[in-house]
Design a protein around this motif. Structure first.
Motif, PDB file in Angstrom:
ATOM      1  N   ALA A  34       0.856  -1.192   0.000  1.00 46.90           N
ATOM      2  CA  ALA A  34       0.000   0.000   0.000  1.00 46.90           C
ATOM      3  C   ALA A  34       0.886   1.235   0.000  1.00 46.90           C
ATOM      4  N   ARG A  36       0.564   5.393   1.024  1.00 45.01           N
ATOM      5  CA  ARG A  36      -0.200   6.508   1.576  1.00 45.01           C
ATOM      6  C   ARG A  36       0.488   7.781   1.118  1.00 45.01           C
ATOM      7  N   GLU A  49      -4.197  12.791  -7.092  1.00 42.50           N
ATOM      8  CA  GLU A  49      -5.386  11.953  -7.293  1.00 42.50           C
ATOM      9  C   GLU A  49      -5.698  11.743  -8.764  1.00 42.50           C
ATOM     10  N   ARG A  56      -5.282   3.957 -12.650  1.00 42.45           N
ATOM     11  CA  ARG A  56      -6.215   3.002 -12.020  1.00 42.45           C
ATOM     12  C   ARG A  56      -5.578   2.319 -10.805  1.00 42.45           C
ATOM     13  N   ALA A  57      -5.009   3.136  -9.942  1.00 49.04           N
ATOM     14  CA  ALA A  57      -4.250   2.600  -8.809  1.00 49.04           C
ATOM     15  C   ALA A  57      -4.883   2.910  -7.454  1.00 49.04           C
ATOM     16  N   HIS A  58      -6.192   3.198  -7.431  1.00 50.34           N
ATOM     17  CA  HIS A  58      -6.862   3.540  -6.169  1.00 50.34           C
ATOM     18  C   HIS A  58      -6.801   2.418  -5.142  1.00 50.34           C
ATOM     19  N   ALA A  59      -6.761   1.175  -5.587  1.00 49.97           N
ATOM     20  CA  ALA A  59      -6.693   0.057  -4.644  1.00 49.97           C
ATOM     21  C   ALA A  59      -5.355   0.019  -3.908  1.00 49.97           C
ATOM     22  N   LEU A  60      -4.317   0.556  -4.514  1.00 53.06           N
ATOM     23  CA  LEU A  60      -2.979   0.542  -3.929  1.00 53.06           C
ATOM     24  C   LEU A  60      -2.621   1.860  -3.257  1.00 53.06           C
ATOM     25  N   ASP A  62      -3.527   5.516  -1.559  1.00 47.83           N
ATOM     26  CA  ASP A  62      -4.484   6.332  -0.825  1.00 47.83           C
ATOM     27  C   ASP A  62      -3.920   7.752  -0.734  1.00 47.83           C
TER      28      ASP A  62
END
Length: 79
Positions: A34, A36, A49, A56-60, A62
């Motif tokens: 992950a 942050r 953002e 397409r990296a929102h899952a990884l 934050d």
């Protein structure tokens, strides 16, 4: 295998190409579980953002706004 949490503090807006390379590195790194990303200010947050969405990296990754603590005691001072 254990994975790591990477933490970034983005104080100023980097060029989009440089930011894309940094994000692509995190996406490709199998040992990073992950990321942050703290951004100083709304403008920088929107830039980061936008690039996270483009990859397409929102899952990884934050993205958050950095809010430094304003009432901190200086280091070494007793309460």
């Amino acid at each position: 295998m254990d994975t790591l949490l990477a933490v970034e503090l983005e104080r100023t807006a980097k060029g989009r190409a440089r930011l894309r390379r940094i994000l692509a590195g995190y996406i490709a790194a199998r040992h990073i579980g992950a990321v942050r990303y703290y951004a100083v200010g709304e403008r920088v947050r929107r830039l980061v953002e936008g690039e996270v969405a483009a990859q397409r990296a929102h899952a990884l990754i934050d993205v958050r706004v950095w809010s430094p603590m304003s009432n901190r005691m200086p280091l070494g001072k007793a309460v």
